[in-house]
Design a protein around this motif. Structure first.
Motif, mmCIF file in Angstrom:
data_model
loop_
_atom_site.group_PDB
_atom_site.id
_atom_site.type_symbol
_atom_site.label_atom_id
_atom_site.label_comp_id
_atom_site.label_asym_id
_atom_site.label_seq_id
_atom_site.Cartn_x
_atom_site.Cartn_y
_atom_site.Cartn_z
ATOM 1 N N MET A 1 0.828 -1.200 0.000
ATOM 2 C CA MET A 1 0.000 0.000 0.000
ATOM 3 C C MET A 1 0.865 1.254 0.000
ATOM 4 O O MET A 1 0.622 2.199 -0.757
ATOM 5 N N ARG A 2 1.906 1.249 0.832
ATOM 6 C CA ARG A 2 2.804 2.409 0.885
ATOM 7 C C ARG A 2 3.582 2.556 -0.427
ATOM 8 O O ARG A 2 3.819 3.666 -0.892
ATOM 9 N N THR B 1 2.547 1.732 -3.388
ATOM 10 C CA THR B 1 1.618 2.314 -4.363
ATOM 11 C C THR B 1 1.516 3.823 -4.157
ATOM 12 O O THR B 1 1.549 4.592 -5.116
ATOM 13 N N LEU C 1 -5.384 2.853 -5.178
ATOM 14 C CA LEU C 1 -5.390 3.680 -3.971
ATOM 15 C C LEU C 1 -6.769 3.673 -3.307
ATOM 16 O O LEU C 1 -6.880 3.559 -2.084
ATOM 17 N N HIS D 1 -7.157 0.378 -1.579
ATOM 18 C CA HIS D 1 -6.378 0.352 -0.336
ATOM 19 C C HIS D 1 -7.124 1.104 0.769
ATOM 20 O O HIS D 1 -7.210 0.641 1.907
ATOM 21 N N SER E 1 -3.076 9.216 -2.165
ATOM 22 C CA SER E 1 -1.829 8.611 -1.691
ATOM 23 C C SER E 1 -1.487 9.073 -0.285
ATOM 24 O O SER E 1 -1.067 8.271 0.557
ATOM 25 N N VAL F 1 -3.683 7.233 2.089
ATOM 26 C CA VAL F 1 -3.235 5.846 2.262
ATOM 27 C C VAL F 1 -2.074 5.796 3.247
ATOM 28 O O VAL F 1 -2.068 4.977 4.180
ATOM 29 N N CYS G 1 -2.213 3.965 6.891
ATOM 30 C CA CYS G 1 -1.232 2.922 7.230
ATOM 31 C C CYS G 1 -0.551 3.254 8.559
ATOM 32 O O CYS G 1 -0.372 2.371 9.419
#
Length: 125
Positions: free
Chosen positions: A22-23, A25, A49, A52, A107, A110, A114
């Motif tokens: 995820m990071r 991306t 994204l 996620h 982003s 995300v 996280c």
């Protein structure tokens, strides 16, 4: 005969989150040396994204739920969830630069989600 089933586990337990992917991306659009994506790449990145975020939002909520209501990390995490939900509701602009800016905002959400999963759960998955 009555069938008894257990309730489904919380999302955070049901789905292992690949935070590294995820990071990665998210970094695709946020890195200082990021190359501009094509229209097709941007569409794919935006969909990734969004996906996620749809996995991370309930995971953050699940991790925040047991904390006291006046807990600062809980409040920060839930504020991040609110902003992420708002961003999910927005449409990208029609031009490539507007679409990139939209995807960059996704982003950032995300990455923040996280961080909250790690900070609240204390477990890197």
């Amino acid at each position: 005969m009555t069938e008894v089933t257990a309730p489904p586990p919380p999302v955070a337990e049901a789905l292992p989150l690949d935070l590294e992917t995820m990071r990665e991306t998210a970094r695709r659009l946020l890195a200082p040396d990021a190359e501009l994506p094509t229209t097709e790449e941007l569409e794919t990145l935006t969909l990734l994204l969004r996906g996620h975020m749809m996995l991370l939002i309930p995971a953050v909520e699940d991790a925040a739920r047991p904390l006291p209501e006046d807990d600062v990390p809980r409040a920060c995490a839930l504020a991040c969830v609110g902003e992420a939900r708002m961003r999910l509701g927005l449409e990208p602009g029609r031009t490539l630069p507007a679409g990139i800016a939209h995807a960059q905002r996704l982003s950032r959400s995300v990455n923040a989600l996280c961080d909250h999963v790690v900070n609240l759960d204390g477990v890197h998955r």
